[in-house]
Design a protein around this motif. Structure first.
Motif, short mmCIF file in Angstrom:
data_model
loop_
_atom_site.label_atom_id
_atom_site.label_comp_id
_atom_site.label_asym_id
_atom_site.label_seq_id
_atom_site.Cartn_x
_atom_site.Cartn_y
_atom_site.Cartn_z
N ARG A 175 35.35 52.38 28.06
CA ARG A 175 36.48 52.86 27.25
C ARG A 175 37.58 53.45 28.13
N LEU A 176 37.16 54.25 29.14
CA LEU A 176 38.14 54.96 29.96
C LEU A 176 38.84 54.07 30.96
N LEU A 177 38.09 53.11 31.55
CA LEU A 177 38.65 52.29 32.63
C LEU A 177 39.37 51.05 32.13
N ASN A 178 39.19 50.73 30.87
CA ASN A 178 39.89 49.58 30.29
C ASN A 178 39.55 48.28 31.03
N MET A 179 38.29 48.14 31.47
CA MET A 179 37.84 46.94 32.19
C MET A 179 37.10 46.00 31.23
N ASN A 180 36.99 44.74 31.63
CA ASN A 180 36.07 43.89 30.88
C ASN A 180 34.64 44.15 31.37
N GLU A 181 33.67 43.75 30.57
CA GLU A 181 32.28 44.12 30.85
C GLU A 181 31.76 43.52 32.14
N LYS A 182 32.12 42.26 32.43
CA LYS A 182 31.64 41.62 33.67
C LYS A 182 32.16 42.35 34.89
N ILE A 341 39.29 34.13 43.15
CA ILE A 341 39.37 32.98 42.24
C ILE A 341 38.08 32.17 42.39
N SER A 342 37.82 31.29 41.41
CA SER A 342 36.60 30.47 41.47
C SER A 342 36.84 29.15 40.77
N ASP A 343 35.87 28.25 40.87
CA ASP A 343 35.98 26.94 40.23
C ASP A 343 35.97 27.03 38.71
N ARG A 344 35.54 28.16 38.19
CA ARG A 344 35.51 28.32 36.73
C ARG A 344 36.89 28.64 36.17
N ASP A 345 37.86 28.96 37.04
CA ASP A 345 39.20 29.31 36.59
C ASP A 345 40.01 28.08 36.21
N THR A 346 40.87 28.25 35.23
CA THR A 346 41.86 27.22 34.92
C THR A 346 42.93 27.27 36.01
N GLU A 347 43.79 26.26 36.05
CA GLU A 347 44.88 26.26 37.05
C GLU A 347 45.80 27.45 36.82
N GLU A 348 46.05 27.77 35.54
CA GLU A 348 46.90 28.92 35.20
C GLU A 348 46.28 30.22 35.75
N GLU A 349 44.96 30.37 35.58
CA GLU A 349 44.29 31.58 36.07
C GLU A 349 44.35 31.66 37.60
N LYS A 350 44.15 30.54 38.26
CA LYS A 350 44.20 30.54 39.73
C LYS A 350 45.56 31.01 40.23
N ILE A 351 46.62 30.48 39.63
CA ILE A 351 47.98 30.86 40.04
C ILE A 351 48.21 32.35 39.77
N TYR A 352 47.78 32.80 38.60
CA TYR A 352 47.99 34.21 38.22
C TYR A 352 47.24 35.16 39.16
N PHE A 353 45.94 34.90 39.36
CA PHE A 353 45.15 35.85 40.15
C PHE A 353 45.49 35.79 41.64
N ASP A 394 46.77 44.12 31.60
CA ASP A 394 47.10 42.70 31.49
C ASP A 394 46.02 41.93 30.74
N LYS A 395 46.44 41.10 29.80
CA LYS A 395 45.49 40.33 29.00
C LYS A 395 44.67 39.35 29.84
N MET A 396 45.26 38.83 30.91
CA MET A 396 44.54 37.88 31.77
C MET A 396 43.31 38.52 32.38
N PHE A 397 43.42 39.80 32.75
CA PHE A 397 42.26 40.50 33.30
C PHE A 397 41.24 40.78 32.20
N LYS A 398 41.73 41.22 31.06
CA LYS A 398 40.80 41.61 29.98
C LYS A 398 39.99 40.43 29.47
N LYS A 399 40.60 39.24 29.43
CA LYS A 399 39.87 38.09 28.88
C LYS A 399 39.16 37.28 29.97
N SER A 400 39.24 37.76 31.23
CA SER A 400 38.60 37.05 32.33
C SER A 400 37.09 36.95 32.10
N ARG A 401 36.53 35.78 32.39
CA ARG A 401 35.10 35.55 32.14
C ARG A 401 34.24 35.95 33.32
N GLN A 402 34.85 36.52 34.34
CA GLN A 402 34.10 36.88 35.54
C GLN A 402 34.71 38.11 36.21
#
Length: 439
Positions: A175-182, A341-353, A394-402
């Motif tokens: 709750r405090l750090l606003n991180m995703n669980e992974k 970045i990793s192979d699980r990322d979309t091209e959009e995610e790779k560019i963003y991260f 940033d929503k990209m961080f929050k919805k990141s699967r890793q």
């Protein structure tokens, strides 16, 4: 000082007792939210300051009673200024060197267990009240044969509750750090390793001696001597180093020359550890440093040391070089190796991260891009906080699967931002020495 804080007569030791404390605290926090939203119905313009203040007080009071890993996490979060609302920063900062200490009977009990006698049976004098109390242990002053000692005593149950405590503190941290669980799980795994080591007082003494000796050539540093005959699994006895913590010392209005001298010693200490020893004092908070009357910097705690793997070092630090130019495939290879970045990322995610981590490392490396850096420049720290805010919201961080970034980077980033924060508190300007390959 800790002696002015109300002492604890007992500490919850069993998993059941400690879990019960977290549950009761969660209930209080939940009640605070109910009150907040009830008031907000009457006054829609009301902000969250009162809510943050009430939650910070309830959480800190609970963690202070529990001691150990949970309180240590609060301390760590208070150092990362952009992670928490100000009410939490202000409250959790107290964990750095003024947590409520344990009462003297519990200290005697520890001495009886490990030495077979009370403190007075070993030392000529021994302060009944702790002179400093933090998350893992508290410090008493003692004398014997004309020497003055600092005696650090670990809180009961701390070493056995690291893993279970971190599981219990996880909902608060989410709750405090606003991180995703992974990302949080990735973070907590590394934190647990360091905290387990931090409760190993024999390892701490071993590392203290090793790093002190390796850094003995650095000007204006002071290291204590450690005494095996007065130490054990849960007690460390070392020389008492007189002086002031940074905040107290700054209140004496030292000259700019004095501030620069202390700041340079601090920079040189970390430079040598990171780039030459490849292991570093990874807990750069104000409670671990003492400034003496001659402006030498005393290093008084080596509980948290991060060993830097060579492959991480070779991939990470070159990214800080000014004007670093790499072909895209070379840069991608580094980002893959550091788990940005990793192979699980979309091209959009790779560019963003790629963009985010280039910005972060470039900002972290800014002091390395000049021969001398003024850490009194608050605008530099404002850019750090702004980038932290941007990333955490940033929503990209929050919805990141890793999780993002090598686990080794967690403590290295924390070490550097902690170092920069100390240098900012000192308002110091220092020669930013760097390894030959970096120039």
């Amino acid at each position: 000082m800790a002696g002015k804080v109300k002492e604890q007569e007992s500490i919850p030791v069993s998993k059941v007792q400690r879990a019960a404390k977290f549950i009761s605290t969660g209930a209080k926090v939940g009640g605070n939210y109910v009150k907040h939203y009830a008031k907000k119905m009457v006054n829609p313009s009301m902000d969250k300051e009162e809510l943050h203040s009430n939650n910070a007080t309830d959480i800190y009071n609970s963690l202070s009673e529990l001691k150990g890993s949970a309180l240590k996490v609060a301390q760590m979060m208070s150092m990362d200024k952009n992670l928490l609302p100000r009410a939490y920063q202000d409250k959790f900062t107290m964990a750095q060197y003024s947590a409520p200490p344990l009462s003297y009977p519990l200290v005697v009990k520890t001495f009886q267990k490990y030495f077979g006698k009370p403190p007075e049976g070993i030392f000529e004098t021994f302060t009944r009240s702790a002179v400093n109390a933090a998350s893992i242990g508290q410090v008493h002053q003692a004398t014997k044969n004309g020497k003055t000692f600092a005696v650090k005593i670990q809180y009961p149950g701390v070493a056995d509750s690291v893993s279970s405590d971190l599981k219990l503190v996880r909902p608060f941290a989410l709750r405090l750090l606003n991180m995703n669980e992974k990302e949080l799980d990735h973070y907590m795994e590394e934190v647990e390793e360091r905290l387990v080591e931090e409760t190993d007082y024999k390892l701490e003494v071993e590392r203290s001696r090793e790093i002190s000796q390796a850094c003995s050539h650095i000007p204006n540093l002071k290291f204590p001597t450690y005494y095996d005959e007065f130490s054990s699994d849960r007690v460390i006895t070392m020389d008492w180093i007189s002086g002031k913590h940074i905040k107290e010392w700054m209140e004496t209005k030292p000259s700019q020359q004095a501030k620069n001298q202390v700041g340079q010693a601090l920079w040189d200490f970390y430079h040598h550890q990171v780039h030459n020893l490849k292991q570093v004092h990874a807990d750069p908070h104000p409670g671990n440093f003492i400034i003496q009357d001659d402006n030498r910097l005393g290093i008084i705690d080596f509980g948290c040391v991060k060993v830097i793997p060579e492959d991480f070092y070779q991939g990470y630090f070159p990214l800080m070089k000014k004007g670093m130019v790499l072909k895209e495939d070379e840069l991608n290879q580094i980002f893959y190796s550091l788990d940005f970045i990793s192979d699980r990322d979309t091209e959009e995610e790779k560019i963003y991260f790629r963009g985010v981590f280039k910005d972060m490392i470039s900002l972290l490396g800014k002091p390395f891009h000049v021969d001398r850096f003024d850490f009194a420049d608050d605008s530099y720290f404002e850019r750090i906080f702004q980038l932290g805010d941007k990333i955490s919201n940033d929503k990209m961080f929050k919805k990141s699967r890793q999780a993002r970034g090598s686990r080794h980077g967690l403590y290295i980033n924390r070490t550097y931002f902690g170092l920069y924060n100390l240098l900012n508190q000192l308002q110091a300007e220092v020669d930013t020495t760097k390894p030959e390959w970096f120039k």
